[in-house]
Design a protein around this motif. Structure first.
Motif, PDB file in Angstrom:
ATOM      1  N   VAL A 223     -29.069 -14.117 121.173  1.00 40.76           N
ATOM      2  CA  VAL A 223     -28.684 -15.408 120.584  1.00 40.76           C
ATOM      3  C   VAL A 223     -27.583 -15.213 119.550  1.00 40.76           C
ATOM      4  O   VAL A 223     -26.626 -15.991 119.489  1.00 40.76           O
ATOM      5  CB  VAL A 223     -29.916 -16.106 119.956  1.00 40.76           C
ATOM      6  CG1 VAL A 223     -29.486 -17.327 119.148  1.00 40.76           C
ATOM      7  CG2 VAL A 223     -30.914 -16.515 121.033  1.00 40.76           C
ATOM      8  N   ARG A 224     -27.687 -14.160 118.745  1.00 38.13           N
ATOM      9  CA  ARG A 224     -26.681 -13.898 117.700  1.00 38.13           C
ATOM     10  C   ARG A 224     -25.414 -13.256 118.253  1.00 38.13           C
ATOM     11  O   ARG A 224     -24.443 -13.059 117.511  1.00 38.13           O
ATOM     12  CB  ARG A 224     -27.275 -12.998 116.614  1.00 38.13           C
ATOM     13  CG  ARG A 224     -28.397 -13.651 115.823  1.00 38.13           C
ATOM     14  CD  ARG A 224     -28.747 -12.851 114.570  1.00 38.13           C
ATOM     15  NE  ARG A 224     -29.179 -11.493 114.848  1.00 38.13           N
ATOM     16  CZ  ARG A 224     -30.446 -11.103 114.993  1.00 38.13           C
ATOM     17  NH1 ARG A 224     -31.423 -11.994 114.906  1.00 38.13           N
ATOM     18  NH2 ARG A 224     -30.733  -9.837 115.222  1.00 38.13           N
ATOM     19  N   GLY A 225     -25.407 -12.912 119.547  1.00 34.97           N
ATOM     20  CA  GLY A 225     -24.232 -12.298 120.156  1.00 34.97           C
ATOM     21  C   GLY A 225     -24.135 -10.800 119.919  1.00 34.97           C
ATOM     22  O   GLY A 225     -23.113 -10.186 120.223  1.00 34.97           O
ATOM     23  N   GLU A 226     -25.172 -10.194 119.386  1.00 31.05           N
ATOM     24  CA  GLU A 226     -25.158  -8.763 119.093  1.00 31.05           C
ATOM     25  C   GLU A 226     -25.458  -7.922 120.334  1.00 31.05           C
ATOM     26  O   GLU A 226     -25.060  -6.763 120.405  1.00 31.05           O
ATOM     27  CB  GLU A 226     -26.186  -8.436 118.007  1.00 31.05           C
ATOM     28  CG  GLU A 226     -25.907  -9.130 116.687  1.00 31.05           C
ATOM     29  CD  GLU A 226     -27.064  -9.027 115.707  1.00 31.05           C
ATOM     30  OE1 GLU A 226     -26.927  -9.581 114.601  1.00 31.05           O
ATOM     31  OE2 GLU A 226     -28.096  -8.413 116.035  1.00 31.05           O
ATOM     32  N   VAL A 227     -26.183  -8.494 121.284  1.00 27.60           N
ATOM     33  CA  VAL A 227     -26.496  -7.818 122.541  1.00 27.60           C
ATOM     34  C   VAL A 227     -25.923  -8.656 123.678  1.00 27.60           C
ATOM     35  O   VAL A 227     -26.185  -9.857 123.766  1.00 27.60           O
ATOM     36  CB  VAL A 227     -28.021  -7.638 122.713  1.00 27.60           C
ATOM     37  CG1 VAL A 227     -28.371  -7.221 124.139  1.00 27.60           C
ATOM     38  CG2 VAL A 227     -28.556  -6.616 121.719  1.00 27.60           C
ATOM     39  N   THR A 228     -25.118  -8.006 124.519  1.00 31.40           N
ATOM     40  CA  THR A 228     -24.498  -8.714 125.645  1.00 31.40           C
ATOM     41  C   THR A 228     -24.810  -8.052 126.989  1.00 31.40           C
ATOM     42  O   THR A 228     -24.440  -8.588 128.033  1.00 31.40           O
ATOM     43  CB  THR A 228     -22.966  -8.780 125.471  1.00 31.40           C
ATOM     44  OG1 THR A 228     -22.456  -7.442 125.356  1.00 31.40           O
ATOM     45  CG2 THR A 228     -22.589  -9.591 124.231  1.00 31.40           C
ATOM     46  N   LEU A 229     -25.470  -6.898 126.941  1.00 27.58           N
ATOM     47  CA  LEU A 229     -25.852  -6.204 128.167  1.00 27.58           C
ATOM     48  C   LEU A 229     -27.343  -5.894 128.156  1.00 27.58           C
ATOM     49  O   LEU A 229     -27.917  -5.610 127.100  1.00 27.58           O
ATOM     50  CB  LEU A 229     -25.100  -4.867 128.317  1.00 27.58           C
ATOM     51  CG  LEU A 229     -23.608  -4.911 128.594  1.00 27.58           C
ATOM     52  CD1 LEU A 229     -23.064  -3.488 128.695  1.00 27.58           C
ATOM     53  CD2 LEU A 229     -23.305  -5.683 129.862  1.00 27.58           C
ATOM     54  N   VAL A 230     -27.938  -5.938 129.336  1.00 25.31           N
ATOM     55  CA  VAL A 230     -29.330  -5.540 129.522  1.00 25.31           C
ATOM     56  C   VAL A 230     -29.343  -4.592 130.713  1.00 25.31           C
ATOM     57  O   VAL A 230     -28.678  -4.851 131.725  1.00 25.31           O
ATOM     58  CB  VAL A 230     -30.220  -6.768 129.798  1.00 25.31           C
ATOM     59  CG1 VAL A 230     -31.643  -6.339 130.122  1.00 25.31           C
ATOM     60  CG2 VAL A 230     -30.204  -7.722 128.614  1.00 25.31           C
ATOM     61  N   PHE A 231     -30.086  -3.512 130.602  1.00 21.98           N
ATOM     62  CA  PHE A 231     -30.228  -2.567 131.711  1.00 21.98           C
ATOM     63  C   PHE A 231     -31.642  -2.621 132.246  1.00 21.98           C
ATOM     64  O   PHE A 231     -32.597  -2.813 131.508  1.00 21.98           O
ATOM     65  CB  PHE A 231     -29.888  -1.145 131.246  1.00 21.98           C
ATOM     66  CG  PHE A 231     -28.409  -0.931 131.055  1.00 21.98           C
ATOM     67  CD1 PHE A 231     -27.652  -0.342 132.047  1.00 21.98           C
ATOM     68  CD2 PHE A 231     -27.779  -1.343 129.890  1.00 21.98           C
ATOM     69  CE1 PHE A 231     -26.282  -0.156 131.876  1.00 21.98           C
ATOM     70  CE2 PHE A 231     -26.422  -1.163 129.702  1.00 21.98           C
ATOM     71  CZ  PHE A 231     -25.667  -0.569 130.705  1.00 21.98           C
ATOM     72  N   ARG A 232     -31.776  -2.430 133.563  1.00 25.38           N
ATOM     73  CA  ARG A 232     -33.078  -2.416 134.211  1.00 25.38           C
ATOM     74  C   ARG A 232     -33.033  -1.471 135.406  1.00 25.38           C
ATOM     75  O   ARG A 232     -31.980  -1.277 136.014  1.00 25.38           O
ATOM     76  CB  ARG A 232     -33.472  -3.819 134.721  1.00 25.38           C
ATOM     77  CG  ARG A 232     -33.856  -4.804 133.649  1.00 25.38           C
ATOM     78  CD  ARG A 232     -35.176  -4.403 132.999  1.00 25.38           C
ATOM     79  NE  ARG A 232     -35.612  -5.331 131.985  1.00 25.38           N
ATOM     80  CZ  ARG A 232     -35.288  -5.273 130.698  1.00 25.38           C
ATOM     81  NH1 ARG A 232     -34.470  -4.332 130.260  1.00 25.38           N
ATOM     82  NH2 ARG A 232     -35.774  -6.140 129.842  1.00 25.38           N
ATOM     83  N   ARG A 233     -34.202  -0.914 135.749  1.00 23.17           N
ATOM     84  CA  ARG A 233     -34.381  -0.174 137.007  1.00 23.17           C
ATOM     85  C   ARG A 233     -35.120  -1.107 137.951  1.00 23.17           C
ATOM     86  O   ARG A 233     -36.236  -1.535 137.662  1.00 23.17           O
ATOM     87  CB  ARG A 233     -35.229   1.073 136.783  1.00 23.17           C
ATOM     88  CG  ARG A 233     -34.523   2.172 136.056  1.00 23.17           C
ATOM     89  CD  ARG A 233     -33.856   3.121 137.010  1.00 23.17           C
ATOM     90  NE  ARG A 233     -33.211   4.210 136.268  1.00 23.17           N
ATOM     91  CZ  ARG A 233     -32.245   4.943 136.757  1.00 23.17           C
ATOM     92  NH1 ARG A 233     -31.806   4.720 137.991  1.00 23.17           N
ATOM     93  NH2 ARG A 233     -31.702   5.896 136.055  1.00 23.17           N
ATOM     94  N   TRP A 234     -34.495  -1.440 139.067  1.00 28.46           N
ATOM     95  CA  TRP A 234     -35.088  -2.360 140.030  1.00 28.46           C
ATOM     96  C   TRP A 234     -34.912  -1.838 141.452  1.00 28.46           C
ATOM     97  O   TRP A 234     -33.929  -1.176 141.753  1.00 28.46           O
ATOM     98  CB  TRP A 234     -34.402  -3.724 139.972  1.00 28.46           C
ATOM     99  CG  TRP A 234     -34.730  -4.594 138.820  1.00 28.46           C
ATOM    100  CD1 TRP A 234     -35.935  -4.776 138.225  1.00 28.46           C
ATOM    101  CD2 TRP A 234     -33.813  -5.462 138.133  1.00 28.46           C
ATOM    102  NE1 TRP A 234     -35.826  -5.702 137.207  1.00 28.46           N
ATOM    103  CE2 TRP A 234     -34.544  -6.148 137.131  1.00 28.46           C
ATOM    104  CE3 TRP A 234     -32.456  -5.743 138.275  1.00 28.46           C
ATOM    105  CZ2 TRP A 234     -33.967  -7.074 136.276  1.00 28.46           C
ATOM    106  CZ3 TRP A 234     -31.871  -6.670 137.424  1.00 28.46           C
ATOM    107  CH2 TRP A 234     -32.623  -7.328 136.438  1.00 28.46           C
ATOM    108  N   ARG A 235     -35.854  -2.217 142.309  1.00 32.67           N
ATOM    109  CA  ARG A 235     -35.636  -2.038 143.746  1.00 32.67           C
ATOM    110  C   ARG A 235     -34.585  -3.052 144.196  1.00 32.67           C
ATOM    111  O   ARG A 235     -33.714  -2.772 144.987  1.00 32.67           O
ATOM    112  CB  ARG A 235     -36.928  -2.255 144.529  1.00 32.67           C
ATOM    113  CG  ARG A 235     -37.966  -1.194 144.285  1.00 32.67           C
ATOM    114  CD  ARG A 235     -39.178  -1.368 145.180  1.00 32.67           C
ATOM    115  NE  ARG A 235     -40.257  -0.505 144.741  1.00 32.67           N
ATOM    116  CZ  ARG A 235     -40.325   0.790 144.998  1.00 32.67           C
ATOM    117  NH1 ARG A 235     -39.375   1.364 145.696  1.00 32.67           N
ATOM    118  NH2 ARG A 235     -41.336   1.512 144.551  1.00 32.67           N
ATOM    119  N   ARG A 236     -34.738  -4.261 143.665  1.00 34.71           N
ATOM    120  CA  ARG A 236     -33.735  -5.308 143.866  1.00 34.71           C
ATOM    121  C   ARG A 236     -33.786  -6.189 142.625  1.00 34.71           C
ATOM    122  O   ARG A 236     -34.840  -6.347 141.999  1.00 34.71           O
ATOM    123  CB  ARG A 236     -33.964  -6.090 145.145  1.00 34.71           C
ATOM    124  CG  ARG A 236     -35.283  -6.760 145.234  1.00 34.71           C
ATOM    125  CD  ARG A 236     -35.363  -7.621 146.493  1.00 34.71           C
ATOM    126  NE  ARG A 236     -36.645  -8.293 146.498  1.00 34.71           N
ATOM    127  CZ  ARG A 236     -37.616  -8.030 147.344  1.00 34.71           C
ATOM    128  NH1 ARG A 236     -37.455  -7.131 148.271  1.00 34.71           N
ATOM    129  NH2 ARG A 236     -38.750  -8.666 147.261  1.00 34.71           N
TER     130      ARG A 236
END
Length: 197
Positions: free
Chosen positions: A12-25
């Motif tokens: 919300v504050r714009g401090e985080v713009t990327l998220v990483f995940r391990r997914w099959r899909r």
């Protein structure tokens, strides 16, 4: 895609713009939105990324102190790819404003009643929307297990059904249980009036 509150607040504050995940899909798609506890997140891009291509800048944009710290949170797992998801805050959850709209026209009421009718018709358990809304009105803030017992159904069945009512702006999720929204009370009055005729 579940996100911790601390991460959501930083998005919300714009401090985080990327998220990483391990997914099959992936569980989200580019151009989509995700409802969260802080409002809507816009999903700007979803892409498979090789670990070697993850940079310190990526790590910082994801809220990590280093690339190594980020990768330590997402160790290799067979059959799962590393995904980089670019996100941005998309504003308040529109259901919040919707649930306060209780000055409904006859056409709006009829439209909602038709949608509830379709939910009832599509249920293997038969008509349930009137019973669920009435039970929530009568027992606000009751844990979902108790509410399910009162309705004679399983909690695992009830929760997604109540989510459908919430999507129409008819219910509000509380810390424990649910309550009817102002919009939901209007619709319940119409349903009960129709049932009494």
């Amino acid at each position: 895609m579940l996100l911790r509150m601390a991460v959501l607040e930083r998005i919300v504050r714009g401090e985080v713009t990327l998220v990483f995940r391990r997914w099959r899909r992936p569980t989200v798609r580019t151009g989509g939105t995700l409802r969260t506890a802080v409002g809507l997140l816009r999903i700007l891009d979803v892409a498979i990324v090789d670990e070697a291509d993850v940079s310190d800048v990526d790590a910082a944009d994801a809220g990590y102190a280093s690339r190594a710290a980020l990768l330590a949170d997402f160790p290799s797992r067979e059959g799962r790819s590393l995904y980089r998801v670019r996100v941005a805050f998309g504003g308040a959850d529109p259901r919040i404003a919707l649930r306060e709209q209780d000055a409904l026209s006859d056409a709006e009421v009829e439209g909602l009643l038709r949608r509830l009718g379709r939910l009832d018709a599509g249920s293997a358990k038969g008509p349930w929307t009137l019973r669920a809304l009435a039970a929530i009105e009568e027992h606000p803030g009751v844990v979902s297990t108790t509410l399910a017992e009162r309705l004679g159904c399983e909690r695992t069945w009830l929760k997604p059904q109540v989510r459908k009512l919430k999507n129409l702006g008819l219910t509000i999720s509380l810390r424990v249980g649910y309550e009817l929204s102002p919009r939901g009370r209007v619709v319940l009055e119409h349903l009960q009036g129709g049932a009494a005729e």
